[in-house]
Enzyme design. Structure first.
Site, PDB file in Angstrom:
ATOM      1  N   ASP A  45     -15.351 -12.843  12.891  1.00 41.12           N
ATOM      2  CA  ASP A  45     -16.388 -12.280  13.752  1.00 41.12           C
ATOM      3  C   ASP A  45     -16.821 -13.308  14.784  1.00 41.12           C
ATOM      4  O   ASP A  45     -16.965 -13.004  15.963  1.00 41.12           O
ATOM      5  CB  ASP A  45     -17.643 -11.935  12.932  1.00 41.12           C
ATOM      6  CG  ASP A  45     -17.383 -10.844  11.916  1.00 41.12           C
ATOM      7  OD1 ASP A  45     -16.422 -10.083  12.107  1.00 41.12           O
ATOM      8  OD2 ASP A  45     -18.151 -10.768  10.944  1.00 41.12           O
ATOM      9  N   GLU A  47     -21.093  -6.374   5.634  1.00 41.06           N
ATOM     10  CA  GLU A  47     -20.660  -5.159   6.334  1.00 41.06           C
ATOM     11  C   GLU A  47     -21.838  -4.245   6.631  1.00 41.06           C
ATOM     12  O   GLU A  47     -21.892  -3.609   7.693  1.00 41.06           O
ATOM     13  CB  GLU A  47     -19.602  -4.406   5.514  1.00 41.06           C
ATOM     14  CG  GLU A  47     -18.301  -5.180   5.286  1.00 41.06           C
ATOM     15  CD  GLU A  47     -17.644  -5.663   6.569  1.00 41.06           C
ATOM     16  OE1 GLU A  47     -17.807  -5.009   7.621  1.00 41.06           O
ATOM     17  OE2 GLU A  47     -16.974  -6.719   6.530  1.00 41.06           O
ATOM     18  N   LYS A  76       3.747   1.963   2.099  1.00 41.97           N
ATOM     19  CA  LYS A  76       4.279   2.435   3.374  1.00 41.97           C
ATOM     20  C   LYS A  76       5.726   2.911   3.237  1.00 41.97           C
ATOM     21  O   LYS A  76       6.086   3.994   3.693  1.00 41.97           O
ATOM     22  CB  LYS A  76       4.194   1.318   4.434  1.00 41.97           C
ATOM     23  CG  LYS A  76       2.775   0.847   4.678  1.00 41.97           C
ATOM     24  CD  LYS A  76       2.692  -0.198   5.772  1.00 41.97           C
ATOM     25  CE  LYS A  76       3.323  -1.521   5.382  1.00 41.97           C
ATOM     26  NZ  LYS A  76       2.634  -2.209   4.293  1.00 41.97           N
ATOM     27  N   THR A  85       0.816  -1.206   0.000  1.00 42.40           N
ATOM     28  CA  THR A  85       0.000   0.000   0.000  1.00 42.40           C
ATOM     29  C   THR A  85       0.856   1.265   0.000  1.00 42.40           C
ATOM     30  O   THR A  85       0.327   2.369   0.058  1.00 42.40           O
ATOM     31  CB  THR A  85      -0.951   0.052   1.213  1.00 42.40           C
ATOM     32  OG1 THR A  85      -0.229  -0.375   2.370  1.00 42.40           O
ATOM     33  CG2 THR A  85      -2.137  -0.846   1.005  1.00 42.40           C
TER      34      THR A  85
END
Ligand code: ADP
Ligand code: ZN
Length: 621
Positions: A515, A439, A221, A219
């Site tokens: 979850d 979501e 960094k 991503t």
């Protein structure tokens, strides 16, 4: 691009040493090359008496000196004279073997011949007895060092420069990093501080010491950290946490010490620690007895350096991780990495921006629409997009085209997606739909529960290794005390995703595993640790945290009966059933909103709190 600071190993071979030795020897032996006439002792005595010798040197075993050129006929034999003639004209050196003759000195004095003694030259003996062993020893040392490399050599301890990388000018700017508007704002302050440390010093403001950059691999960094260095125009020192994993105890710590020393010397500067998690994993129960001493020592050193150094000097520490949750909490305390910058996977617009950065040097067909390329690449991170542009350009080149067009990008997408699918990082449209409803379920349950944290952002862009989407709630600060009502609401929110899938698709996916794991843990704690159910009362049944031996929990840890274990499981099941029923009711009532929120997610990929509020408001009218 990276300049390694690894010092060039000096080539130092035993061959050179031997050569040097011979050269020294040759110098030290003057007799090589100059020829002297041999005379007998009696001849020498006769010559001396007549004063035909001079510059005498009396050795232990020989007498040598210079011979006169004339008047030698009566004193030497015919053969000797001839030998002298053969040696040439002029004064000759001579050597005579010495015999026991106590009167010699007196006689020489009488004849007025100058003489000198000679100190025994012992250099060769010295050399052999002292220098040679040292040389041999050094040779063996060098051989060993070569064989085992500098890392394992004893000398390597403390010589940490080997894996510290430094770039004096990274040449990267914020313009090279696209789609990071939030992170950019945060880091501008860091840049400003590095550019004008004096200003901050004068004002005495509190400057952050460390910034933790969190984001999935690729991503950007590292790129972002380099951009900070580039914008500020300061040197960039970097080190990767994974370098420490297989090191001898003490080496890593020395390396960290060195890194900080070097960076401070060059201040203002940036220290970048990649893969901080490899080094900064939470300490605690070690899987194997003794555990990772090295990692712990290195981590302790890092913490000590973080505390010990003074921000005023203008050194800023950036670190990157894709697993902030496993970091040792000590690292995140104030005065350490107290700031966090999160790099999400880019959304549609972000991806387009990143593509624009990478096509800067590529000749594109005029009708190519990068927003369409972005739309076809959900889940791609910056590194994937850079790779995509490269693949497309290669494809165009293979086809002998002048410009890169849509066909090239289509081919490249298929190729890159193929590679990513194997690593399961790309979601197909059906999966995206499931993730969106999942979501949306979390979000709606969270908004309908009094004690749940408010939803800040919902995303169907994969994050981290496991999560396909996420619902972010505010506030995210740690809570030290929670009431039963709060825990129950949390349980509901965790189940929201799974229940939404059930309602909409009549089927459930594997996506809710995390979850459910968290929900189970929570329910178990409520029952067994916090005494929150009536059936079991206030007693707690959690076994104390025990050391694991070779990662196998011992079987004899439980301190309660089978019967109690069964009752605990029963209570957990009851908690779950009740929660499931509550969530089902909530989501059935909000079925329409659920659908419109999921649709919005599929379209926009990321839904902000404002979007969500607008949607909920319009649903109520
Ligand atoms: P990380 O350190 O997060 O694994 P990197 O910084 O090494 O990722 O990124 C790898 C490459 O991907 C970069 O060199 C760059 O070419 C590209 N890249 C990643 N993120 C971005 C971005 N936001 N903008 C432009 N290019 C990016
Ligand atoms: Zn979920």
């Amino acid at each position: 691009m990276l300049a390694s600071m690894k010092p060039k190993q000096r080539k130092f071979s035993i061959g050179y040493l031997a050569l040097a030795l011979i050269a020294v020897l040759a110098f030290q032996i003057p007799l090589f090359g100059s020829r002297a006439a041999n005379v007998s002792y009696s001849e020498f005595k006769a010559l001396a008496k007549k004063g035909k010798v001079s510059n005498l040197t009396l050795d232990k075993e020989t007498i040598s000196g210079t011979l006169s050129t004339d008047g030698l006929e009566t004193l030497l034999s015919k053969e000797k004279l001839e030998e002298l003639k053969r040696l040439g004209d002029g004064p000759h050196r001579f050597v005579a073997a010495r015999v026991e003759d106590p009167g010699l000195v007196a006689e020489l004095e009488q004849a007025n011949v100058k003489f000198a003694g000679h100190v025994e030259n012992t250099w060769l003996a010295t050399l052999l007895s002292w220098v040679l062993p040292a040389v041999v020893f050094a040779g063996v040392w060098v051989l060993l060092m070569r064989r085992f490399g500098p890392q394992q050599g004893l000398m390597a301890i403390g010589k940490s420069k080997a894996r510290v990388y430094v770039e004096h000018k990274t040449g990267v700017t914020f313009d090279d990093v696209a789609g990071i508007d939030e992170a950019r704002g945060e880091l501008m302050e860091v840049v400003d501080f590095l550019k004008n440390p004096d200003r901050y010093r004068r004002l005495g403001g509190k400057i952050p010491k460390g910034v933790l950059i969190v984001g999935a691999p690729g991503t950007g960094k590292t790129l972002l950290a380099k951009a900070v260095a580039g914008e500020a125009g300061v040197p960039f020192f970097s080190l990767s946490g994974s370098d420490f994993v297989e090191m001898f105890v003490g080496v890593g710590a020395a390396r960290v010490r060195d890194l900080f020393a070097q960076a401070q010397e060059k201040a203002p500067s940036i220290i970048f620690i990649d893969e901080l998690d490899a080094l900064g994993k939470a300490r605690g129960v070690s899987p194997i007895m003794g555990g990772h001493d090295e990692r712990e020592q290195t981590l302790n050193q890092l913490l000590a350096e973080l505390d010990g150094f003074d921000t005023q000097k203008g050194v800023m520490i950036l670190a990157a991780t894709n697993r902030p949750e496993i970091l040792d909490p000590a690292l995140l305390r104030p005065g350490r990495f107290d700031r966090q910058v999160v790099l999400d996977r880019p959304d549609l617009r972000g991806r387009e921006k990143i593509l624009r950065v990478h096509v800067r040097d590529v000749k594109l067909a005029p009708d190519l629409d990068l927003s369409l390329v972005a739309a076809r690449t959900p889940g791609f991170v910056g590194a994937d997009l850079a790779n995509l542009v490269n693949e497309a350009a290669l494809h165009a080149a293979r086809e002998g085209k002048e410009v890169v067009d849509g066909v090239d990008f289509d081919e490249a997408i298929d190729r890159v997606v193929g590679g990513l699918e194997r690593r399961s990082r790309v979601i197909n449209p059906k999966e995206k739909e499931i993730v969106a409803y999942h979501e949306a379920g979390h979000a709606l349950v969270a908004e309908s529960r009094e004690h749940a944290d408010r939803v800040a952002k919902i995303s169907v862009i994969p994050r981290g290794v496991a999560a396909l989407g996420y619902t972010q709630q505010q506030p995210t600060e740690d809570r030290y005390l929670m009431t039963r009502a709060e825990l129950l609401d949390r349980l509901d929110v965790l189940l929201g995703g799974r229940v939404a899938e059930e309602l909409v698709f009549g089927d459930i996916s594997t996506g809710a595993q995390d979850d459910l794991q968290r929900a189970t843990d929570m329910a178990r704690h409520m029952v067994a640790r916090y005494g929150m159910t009536e059936a079991l009362g206030l007693a707690t049944f959690e076994p104390p945290r025990q050391a694991l031996f070779l990662n196998v929990p011992s079987m004899a840890q439980r301190e309660y009966s089978e019967e109690t274990a069964r009752r605990i499981d029963d209570e957990i099941r009851k908690l779950f059933e009740a929660a499931h029923e509550r969530v089902r009711k909530t989501l059935t009532a909000k079925r329409e909103v659920l659908t419109s929120l999921a649709k919005l997610l599929i379209e926009k990929e990321v839904v902000s709190r404002d979007d969500l509020m607008a949607l909920l408001a319009s649903a109520e009218v």
